[in-house]
Design a protein around this motif. Sequence first.
Motif, PDB file in Angstrom:
ATOM      1  N   ASP A 119       2.616  -8.194  -0.671  1.00 37.69           N
ATOM      2  CA  ASP A 119       2.744  -8.367   0.779  1.00 37.69           C
ATOM      3  C   ASP A 119       4.185  -8.157   1.173  1.00 37.69           C
ATOM      4  O   ASP A 119       5.094  -8.770   0.599  1.00 37.69           O
TER       5      ASP A 119
ATOM      6  N   GLN B 105       5.053 -10.746  10.514  1.00 39.02           N
ATOM      7  CA  GLN B 105       3.888 -11.492  10.976  1.00 39.02           C
ATOM      8  C   GLN B 105       4.086 -11.865  12.434  1.00 39.02           C
ATOM      9  O   GLN B 105       5.217 -12.079  12.877  1.00 39.02           O
TER      10      GLN B 105
ATOM     11  N   THR C  93       7.816 -14.341  11.573  1.00 32.74           N
ATOM     12  CA  THR C  93       8.375 -14.401  10.223  1.00 32.74           C
ATOM     13  C   THR C  93       8.094 -13.101   9.481  1.00 32.74           C
ATOM     14  O   THR C  93       7.199 -12.343   9.845  1.00 32.74           O
TER      15      THR C  93
ATOM     16  N   ARG D 130       7.261 -11.746   5.586  1.00 30.47           N
ATOM     17  CA  ARG D 130       6.799 -12.243   4.291  1.00 30.47           C
ATOM     18  C   ARG D 130       6.966 -11.159   3.228  1.00 30.47           C
ATOM     19  O   ARG D 130       6.608 -10.006   3.443  1.00 30.47           O
TER      20      ARG D 130
ATOM     21  N   ALA E 200       5.992 -10.987  -0.843  1.00 27.04           N
ATOM     22  CA  ALA E 200       5.335 -11.704  -1.938  1.00 27.04           C
ATOM     23  C   ALA E 200       4.898 -10.719  -3.012  1.00 27.04           C
ATOM     24  O   ALA E 200       4.598  -9.562  -2.725  1.00 27.04           O
TER      25      ALA E 200
ATOM     26  N   ASP F 194       7.138 -15.609  -3.414  1.00 22.42           N
ATOM     27  CA  ASP F 194       6.541 -15.636  -2.081  1.00 22.42           C
ATOM     28  C   ASP F 194       7.625 -16.126  -1.128  1.00 22.42           C
ATOM     29  O   ASP F 194       7.887 -17.323  -1.039  1.00 22.42           O
TER      30      ASP F 194
ATOM     31  N   THR G 101       9.618 -16.068   2.701  1.00 24.52           N
ATOM     32  CA  THR G 101       9.438 -15.895   4.140  1.00 24.52           C
ATOM     33  C   THR G 101      10.785 -16.119   4.823  1.00 24.52           C
ATOM     34  O   THR G 101      11.504 -17.060   4.484  1.00 24.52           O
TER      35      THR G 101
END
Length: 162
Positions: free
Chosen positions: A97, A101, A105, A107, A109, A127, A129
């Motif tokens: 990912d 978003q 944010t 992201r 990952a 992960d 953010t």
Amino acid sequence: MAIPKAQVAEKMAISYRTVELREVSLPSYASAEEIYVADEAGLLNSREGLLWADDPSRAITLEISRQLAQVTGAQVASEPWPFEEPAQARVEVRIEDILAQSNGTFRLAGQYFVSSETGRDRARLFDLTVPISGIDTVAGIAQARGQAVRKLVVEIARSGLR
């Protein structure tokens, strides 16, 4: 408008003098020119007119390579390894990912792997953010992506290459 190259202030020693970075693996949506934003339901929508300036896989690979060299002081290069002697360690990053978003944010990952001539191989999940200062602008999304990549580089240096 050119986005300035991020500099990494944090410096740390690692166990290797030379590090090879394999080409970063991206999900298919992230390999495209278009910049996508995930809505509240997780559906991806491209932002009309928002495009990355370079091939995303190439850009992120070069960014990680440059920042790993800055953070560690090691000789770091992306594949193919351009030097006569093989690298002491090899890093592979697989991103699952990497997107803005709708909640403001960004992201990042996935998983990274470190293999070395000493046999101290590692595999770690990440992960990360970070906030986006301008969700509707290329500059805001690019800046957030840069911050997320910097966090990943520090994580790789701290947990993968020591």
